[in-house]
Motif scaffolding. Structure first.
Motif, mmCIF file in Angstrom:
data_model
loop_
_atom_site.group_PDB
_atom_site.id
_atom_site.type_symbol
_atom_site.label_atom_id
_atom_site.label_comp_id
_atom_site.label_asym_id
_atom_site.label_seq_id
_atom_site.Cartn_x
_atom_site.Cartn_y
_atom_site.Cartn_z
ATOM 1 N N PHE A 1 -2.050 0.939 -6.884
ATOM 2 C CA PHE A 1 -2.154 -0.339 -6.130
ATOM 3 C C PHE A 1 -3.769 -0.960 -6.362
ATOM 4 N N THR B 1 0.927 -4.075 -5.271
ATOM 5 C CA THR B 1 1.145 -2.863 -6.236
ATOM 6 C C THR B 1 1.427 -2.741 -6.900
ATOM 7 N N LEU C 1 -0.382 2.799 -0.413
ATOM 8 C CA LEU C 1 -1.242 0.853 0.024
ATOM 9 C C LEU C 1 -1.062 1.698 0.773
#
Length: 334
Positions: free
Chosen positions: A162, A171, A180
């Motif tokens: 990400f 991502t 994330l």
């Protein structure tokens, strides 16, 4: 049985929940969306209070179908958002078709408010198409990297799990949504809460933006031979201008014959054949995911002439590049 859990104490509880607006694109990937949403739900549970809220939107404001065929009811259409909302675009297959003009106009308008905007899975394409990540670092699923790089050369594409660049997030798909969200939770409320969420998810290896999305070459091919891995990495990095087997062999300190034996032993094909398959795989990705001409696809994959490209493509895929492009166009029009 009564549920027991230890609530994570926060140093400074928020005045109000942080709201995430999930924008579900047609054929979005359920895993990416669910991973992100569950991370927020568990954060609330582990903190014993509502740290996060969420709101689902989609074009039409009624139902959106995911790539697995299941339809989801959304809370509303593409409307006005609050200035402190965090937007998460959820992409999946056929993201080009799902990235409509109305969606692009809407996301550009909301971006002008200064909102933080993220793209899960292939939604990095939507962000790039809207011009939201020009001059910024970004990532997208490895299967879409070739086509993305060809279309958006103003974006600094990485192979990270990400990327967070200012108010823009992207991502690589799959479980990278968890990574994330854990970072966002840690930034908002501390590592202890993020780790507690990871424990609840049975997520024992939290990745950062320094981790790459694909398995290493040895793991991917199931062979742990350093020189073979080195040659394959060189092949993957030089698709547009292929390197001859003799130069590849020389660069890793062996003869061409030794390299041939190495490929035959571990991969049951010659270096030349393996290299050709890599180039054709990239070509197929570009044909399926971009509107590049067949000639430009051929050049991008190291073929000097369209006729040679077509001959090699047909031998491997049992169809021509032109028919492949036509089949894809027909599928997207359905």
């Amino acid at each position: 049985m009564k549920e027991q859990r230890q609530v994570v104490e926060l140093d400074s509880p928020p005045a109000k929940p942080r709201r995430f607006v999930f924008v579900l694109l047609d054929n979005f990937t359920m895993l990416c969306f669910a991973s992100a949403l569950e991370s927020l739900r568990i954060a609330n549970r582990m903190a014993g209070q509502e740290l996060y809220s969420w709101y689902l939107v989609g074009e039409g404001g009624e139902q959106v179908q995911c790539s697995a065929g299941t339809s989801f009811s959304v809370d509303g259409d593409l409307g006005e958002l609050l200035r402190d909302d965090t937007v998460m675009l959820c992409g999946g297959i056929d993201v080009q078709q799902a990235t409509t003009r109305r969606l692009l106009n809407w996301i550009r308008r909301e971006a002008r408010k200064g909102l933080t905007i993220g793209g899960l899975c292939t939604a990095g394409y939507t962000m790039a198409k809207a011009g939201l990540i020009d001059g910024k670092r970004a990532t997208i699923h490895w299967e879409n990297q070739d086509s993305f790089a060809e279309e958006f050369d103003e974006v600094e594409l990485t192979k990270s799990v990400f990327v967070v660049d200012g108010t823009r997030m992207t991502t690589a798909g799959g479980t990278s949504s968890i990574d994330l969200m854990l970072k966002l939770i840690a930034d908002d409320h501390g590592e202890e809460l993020a780790n507690a969420v990871a424990d609840q998810l049975i997520y024992s290896s939290i990745r950062t933006d320094q981790d790459t999305q694909r398995l290493s070459v040895p793991t991917r091919i199931g062979v742990r031979h350093p020189k073979l891995s080195q040659v394959i990495q060189m092949m993957e990095a030089n698709i547009e201008e292929p390197i001859s087997p003799s130069i590849l062999a020389k660069d890793v300190g062996m003869s061409t014959r030794q390299l041939e034996r190495l490929f035959r032993r571990y991969l049951n094909r010659s270096p030349k054949r393996y290299y050709m398959e890599l180039r054709l795989q990239k070509a197929r990705n570009l044909l399926m995911q971009t509107d590049m001409s067949v000639i430009n696809v051929a050049l991008a994959c190291g073929f000097a002439s369209p006729s040679h490209f077509s001959k090699c493509y047909r031998a491997h895929y049992d169809t021509t590049p032109y028919r492949e492009r036509g089949t894809q166009a027909a599928r997207l029009s359905i």
